[in-house]
Design a protein around this motif. Sequence first.
Motif, PDB file in Angstrom:
ATOM      1  N   GLY A   1       0.927  -0.993  -0.448  1.00 51.73           N
ATOM      2  CA  GLY A   1       0.096  -0.128   0.031  1.00 51.73           C
ATOM      3  C   GLY A   1       0.745   1.063  -0.169  1.00 51.73           C
ATOM      4  N   GLN A   2       1.008   2.415  -0.191  1.00 52.43           N
ATOM      5  CA  GLN A   2       1.263   2.903  -0.166  1.00 52.43           C
ATOM      6  C   GLN A   2       1.370   4.360   0.648  1.00 52.43           C
ATOM      7  N   LEU A   3       1.956   5.096   0.268  1.00 49.96           N
ATOM      8  CA  LEU A   3       2.221   5.961   1.884  1.00 49.96           C
ATOM      9  C   LEU A   3       0.932   7.137   2.068  1.00 49.96           C
ATOM     10  N   THR A   4       1.076   7.412   1.012  1.00 50.28           N
ATOM     11  CA  THR A   4      -0.092   8.661  -0.099  1.00 50.28           C
ATOM     12  C   THR A   4      -0.624   8.291  -0.756  1.00 50.28           C
ATOM     13  N   ASP A   5      -0.607   7.858  -2.069  1.00 48.11           N
ATOM     14  CA  ASP A   5      -1.663   7.619  -3.149  1.00 48.11           C
ATOM     15  C   ASP A   5      -1.995   5.870  -3.538  1.00 48.11           C
ATOM     16  N   THR A   6      -2.653   5.558  -4.562  1.00 47.15           N
ATOM     17  CA  THR A   6      -2.757   5.218  -5.247  1.00 47.15           C
ATOM     18  C   THR A   6      -2.844   3.699  -4.428  1.00 47.15           C
ATOM     19  N   PRO A   7      -4.674   2.903  -3.707  1.00 45.47           N
ATOM     20  CA  PRO A   7      -5.013   2.437  -2.905  1.00 45.47           C
ATOM     21  C   PRO A   7      -5.317   1.262  -4.635  1.00 45.47           C
ATOM     22  N   MET A   8      -4.552   0.093  -4.045  1.00 50.47           N
ATOM     23  CA  MET A   8      -4.441  -1.535  -4.764  1.00 50.47           C
ATOM     24  C   MET A   8      -6.065  -1.651  -4.656  1.00 50.47           C
ATOM     25  N   THR A   9      -5.695  -2.546  -6.463  1.00 54.06           N
ATOM     26  CA  THR A   9      -6.382  -2.626  -6.850  1.00 54.06           C
ATOM     27  C   THR A   9      -7.674  -3.986  -6.210  1.00 54.06           C
ATOM     28  N   LEU A  10      -7.043  -5.183  -5.716  1.00 49.73           N
ATOM     29  CA  LEU A  10      -7.467  -6.590  -5.451  1.00 49.73           C
ATOM     30  C   LEU A  10      -7.073  -6.449  -3.823  1.00 49.73           C
ATOM     31  N   ASP A  11      -7.594  -7.011  -3.254  1.00 51.65           N
ATOM     32  CA  ASP A  11      -7.322  -7.389  -2.031  1.00 51.65           C
ATOM     33  C   ASP A  11      -6.861  -8.399  -1.244  1.00 51.65           C
ATOM     34  N   ALA A  12      -6.227  -9.073  -0.081  1.00 50.09           N
ATOM     35  CA  ALA A  12      -5.326 -10.869  -0.657  1.00 50.09           C
ATOM     36  C   ALA A  12      -6.371 -11.767  -0.589  1.00 50.09           C
ATOM     37  N   ASN A  13      -7.658 -10.966   0.209  1.00 48.10           N
ATOM     38  CA  ASN A  13      -9.218 -12.577  -0.392  1.00 48.10           C
ATOM     39  C   ASN A  13      -9.348 -12.431  -1.792  1.00 48.10           C
ATOM     40  N   SER A  14      -9.355 -11.669  -2.519  1.00 53.24           N
ATOM     41  CA  SER A  14      -9.646 -11.509  -4.114  1.00 53.24           C
ATOM     42  C   SER A  14      -8.511 -11.970  -4.745  1.00 53.24           C
ATOM     43  N   THR A  15      -7.069 -11.444  -4.162  1.00 56.54           N
ATOM     44  CA  THR A  15      -6.419 -11.813  -4.870  1.00 56.54           C
ATOM     45  C   THR A  15      -6.899 -13.611  -5.180  1.00 56.54           C
ATOM     46  N   LYS A  16      -6.593 -14.181  -4.078  1.00 59.77           N
ATOM     47  CA  LYS A  16      -6.783 -15.725  -3.922  1.00 59.77           C
ATOM     48  C   LYS A  16      -7.893 -16.125  -4.707  1.00 59.77           C
ATOM     49  N   SER A  17      -9.137 -15.360  -4.798  1.00 58.64           N
ATOM     50  CA  SER A  17     -10.571 -16.201  -5.087  1.00 58.64           C
ATOM     51  C   SER A  17      -9.906 -15.835  -6.759  1.00 58.64           C
ATOM     52  N   VAL A  18      -9.530 -14.970  -7.332  1.00 58.87           N
ATOM     53  CA  VAL A  18      -9.266 -14.875  -8.732  1.00 58.87           C
ATOM     54  C   VAL A  18      -7.656 -15.626  -8.626  1.00 58.87           C
ATOM     55  N   TYR A  19      -7.124 -16.243  -8.051  1.00 60.47           N
ATOM     56  CA  TYR A  19      -6.112 -17.588  -8.815  1.00 60.47           C
ATOM     57  C   TYR A  19      -6.826 -18.883  -8.393  1.00 60.47           C
ATOM     58  N   LEU A  20      -7.445 -19.463  -7.703  1.00 64.60           N
ATOM     59  CA  LEU A  20      -8.359 -20.446  -7.059  1.00 64.60           C
ATOM     60  C   LEU A  20      -8.933 -20.333  -8.821  1.00 64.60           C
ATOM     61  N   GLY A  21      -9.652 -19.506  -8.794  1.00 64.54           N
ATOM     62  CA  GLY A  21     -11.390 -19.488  -9.662  1.00 64.54           C
ATOM     63  C   GLY A  21     -10.163 -19.854 -11.863  1.00 64.54           C
ATOM     64  N   ALA A  22      -9.180 -19.172 -11.459  1.00 62.64           N
ATOM     65  CA  ALA A  22      -8.577 -19.149 -12.597  1.00 62.64           C
ATOM     66  C   ALA A  22      -8.154 -20.760 -12.541  1.00 62.64           C
ATOM     67  N   LEU A  23      -8.035 -21.980 -11.594  1.00 60.17           N
ATOM     68  CA  LEU A  23      -8.177 -23.346 -11.545  1.00 60.17           C
ATOM     69  C   LEU A  23      -8.695 -24.174 -11.698  1.00 60.17           C
ATOM     70  N   GLU A  24     -10.262 -23.432 -11.845  1.00 59.68           N
ATOM     71  CA  GLU A  24     -11.256 -24.565 -11.963  1.00 59.68           C
ATOM     72  C   GLU A  24     -11.097 -25.239 -12.976  1.00 59.68           C
ATOM     73  N   THR A  25     -11.059 -24.276 -14.057  1.00 58.77           N
ATOM     74  CA  THR A  25     -10.270 -24.592 -15.426  1.00 58.77           C
ATOM     75  C   THR A  25      -9.235 -25.320 -15.284  1.00 58.77           C
ATOM     76  N   ASN A  26      -9.177 -27.070 -15.438  1.00 57.03           N
ATOM     77  CA  ASN A  26      -7.668 -27.917 -15.100  1.00 57.03           C
ATOM     78  C   ASN A  26      -7.330 -28.226 -16.458  1.00 57.03           C
ATOM     79  N   LEU A  27      -6.280 -27.654 -16.624  1.00 56.17           N
ATOM     80  CA  LEU A  27      -5.322 -27.350 -18.191  1.00 56.17           C
ATOM     81  C   LEU A  27      -3.862 -28.463 -17.551  1.00 56.17           C
ATOM     82  N   ALA A  28      -3.826 -29.447 -16.898  1.00 60.71           N
ATOM     83  CA  ALA A  28      -2.741 -29.705 -16.462  1.00 60.71           C
ATOM     84  C   ALA A  28      -2.437 -30.759 -17.514  1.00 60.71           C
TER      85      ALA A  28
END
Length: 736
Positions: free
Chosen positions: A36-63
């Motif tokens: 996060g910064q001392l002054t500017d731009t808020p983060m676009t994703l919080d930790a939880n949504s980062t994880k959900s997007v990550y896990l969501g991508a792996l709902e498709t299994n291309l292994a």
Amino acid sequence: MGSPKPSRRPSWKLCLLTLVGLHLLGGWFLSSSSFGQLTDTPMTLDANSTKSVYLGALETNLAAKWNKKYAETEQLTGTNLKMVKWARDQFEKFGFNATIDEYMALTSYPIKTSVSLQKEGTTVYEPSLAEDEVEKDPASKHHVAAFLGYSANGNVTADYVYCHYGSVEDFALLKKAGVDLTGKIAILRYGGIFRGLKVRHAQLAGAIGALIYSDPKDDGEMIVQNGYKAFPDGPARNPSAIQRGSSQFLSLLPGDPLSPGYARKPGDNSTTQDPSQYIPSIPVVPVSSKEITPILKKLSGHGTKFAKWDGLIDGFDYSTGPNPKYTVNVFNHQKFVDAVQHNIMAVLEGHNPHEVVLLGNHHDSWIPAAGDPHSGSTAVMEVARALGELVKLGWKPQRTIVIGSWDGEEYGLLGSTEFGEYFAKDLKKKVVAYLNTDVAVNGPMLQLPTTPLLYSVLRKAASQVDYKTNQTVLEHFETGDNKGEFSALGSGSDFTVFLEHLGIPSVDFSFGATSTSAVYPYHSTYDSYYWMKTFGDPGFHLHNVIAKFIGLTILELTESPVIALRTSEYPTKLAEYFNTISAGIPPEWLNSTLLGEGAAVPGCAHASADLTLGDLVDSINTKLTTLTEKSAEFDLSLAGLAEENKHWDDLNYWQKLKLLIRTKRANFRLIYYERHFLNDEGLKGRSWFKHIVYASGRYTGYAGQQLPALTEALEDLKKSEFISAALYFEKVLISL
Ligand SMILES: *[C@@H]1O[C@H](CO)[C@@H](O)[C@H](O)[C@H]1NC(C)=O
Ligand SMILES: *[C@@H]1O[C@H](CO)[C@@H](O)[C@H](O)[C@H]1NC(C)=O
Ligand SMILES: *[C@@H]1O[C@H](CO)[C@@H](O)[C@H](O)[C@H]1NC(C)=O
Ligand SMILES: *[C@@H]1O[C@H](CO)[C@@H](O)[C@H](O)[C@H]1NC(C)=O
Ligand SMILES: *[C@@H]1O[C@H](CO)[C@@H](O)[C@H](O)[C@H]1NC(C)=O
Ligand SMILES: *[C@@H]1O[C@H](CO)[C@@H](O)[C@H](O)[C@H]1NC(C)=O
């Protein structure tokens, strides 16, 4: 009432300097570690949504797709550039910056190997040294040479002796029984220890050649002898399967045997060293259980027999031999080449590029293999794809994520070791953790050899991924064979340089075989896509699980302001290792004074000549207790810091700056914690190994040795070495 003399006011110049200094410091933190910064731009994703997007991508299994692709490509070290370029391009497509990083290392390519059984000089049997083609598995049609990397060139004919696993103990037994190996050929059996060390032990016993074979007894329950069908019709090993591999002396030195401890780039004219300490001087060839049978049978009734040396080769009574009527010829011709190793380095630069989480697996193998390493490559590719989905959303990790796809692992961890040696200084400064996977899936059981700093983050990530319906990976781990116990790392894969040479916390992720899962056709042509989809991981479900697990571990390590390493379980493990060792100290040693024996010990903390080894053991135990308390307090303070960071937005500029400094200081201590265990001198006789807690076992290779200097001094009954090692250990405990 005013004071008679006005007190001196701080000068405005000093004030200004302080302000400017703090601003600069703030600016430095901003560029180097801003969460996060001392002054500017808020983060676009919080930790939880980062994880959900990550896990969501792996709902498709291309292994399955990646695994099939990887397993059909040529991939012996130095011959695999087509695959390397393809994989690099994939990483680029997922949004990584990917490059090919090259090093030179010795390799050996097969030209001709042969074996024959001879009776009075006439060949009576000659094994094909080839696996059977099987209709169901198209991969079996590609005949791949059966050879061992770095096996010495030679053509030897001699009497032969069955030497069991070829361990130090096995050769000691043979010697005691008067079975002389001098000038003979050793028949070694896979299992127990790393194959190169079997060859080394045989060579030291005087053997002039060796064969290594696979015995069905070492395959557990799922064997033909128990009524199971062999591959491709069932889970048992196909009797014609041959285990290829390296014969390097792994526990003495991984990496390029021509440049121990340093790396060579193509075009460098760095000097090279004589490799003969690290690779065999005798020819050695691998043989299947089927084709060793006629050779071993001839030993029945000759020589001696040892109680626990039996196995399941049909018609062989497990006598040692030799049989004076029969000899074996071993012929090995390879081309030794200083070959270019191609590592792929894929980078997702973080907001803080000074802290790095490194994920790696190798891409070379003996045969176009699905399991080793491409179950790992597959998992890593899925991790990269899912992280790529985050990148598409404009996400940037807090810390930098680097993926290393290493070359030359099979010959001796070449690519990773040379990389580690080349960038040693930088890596020690920046790398938070090294996550390895090699054979990511060859069975159902999670295995997590690792270092204590990673225990808690691994549990946390494992609790967020399902192993199956209603069971998380953590629950699976805790209820499985290993009961939630993390094992120690030894060697045999690419984590070795990072942990044991550079002191970087490491873990090796895999789902491994059990005694009741299909036998993994390790290093044989049957380690194929067909085997994987039919026996190893039908549906590629576990590849998907492990990709989720690895990725969440990465995100836990990169995204939190306070690095997710925790210290309090380290002293517990150290105490456990040390207790085992101290219980084995010969009682008569305990009264020895330290100065009598350890006078030459540098940095000896014990000045008094009267102190005994017994006192030192007590002192170490006290230090361990202190460290346990200190580490628990530190971890508690980390939890507090993490909590404060959660309320970042409520703080004003100065509070933020203060918190940033405290967080930075804590992270600094975490990053360097494991480095304290490095001893620059290294272990006795193998100075490349610098970690005083974790090392490859000197006589085992794969299996780890904890507190190796202490253990080895005890095994060798070298009291003064034991005292030196104990004093060094105590010094490290004080420094932590
Ligand atoms: C994130 O998820 C965890 C676990 O589900 C939950 O406890 C926590 O409150 C969530 N945090 C945010 C910021 O949503
Ligand atoms: C190995 O040496 C023997 C004896 O000199 C020779 O007859 C044989 O042809 C050699 N084998 C090979 C494969 O060259
Ligand atoms: C390396 O070798 C090349 C050609 O053999 C030579 O021209 C060059 O000067 C050498 N470089 C160094 C640094 O020794
Ligand atoms: C790739 O490299 C460029 C140039 O250094 C850098 O600006 C960019 O952020 C990098 N991208 C990633 C994903 O690391
Ligand atoms: C999972 O748990 C739920 C709720 O306890 C139960 O209804 C369901 O049958 C379970 N499923 C399996 C496959 O065990
Ligand atoms: C060690 O020294 C003490 C005191 O001198 C003595 O009582 C004890 O028997 C000694 N122990 C051994 C194992 O030598």
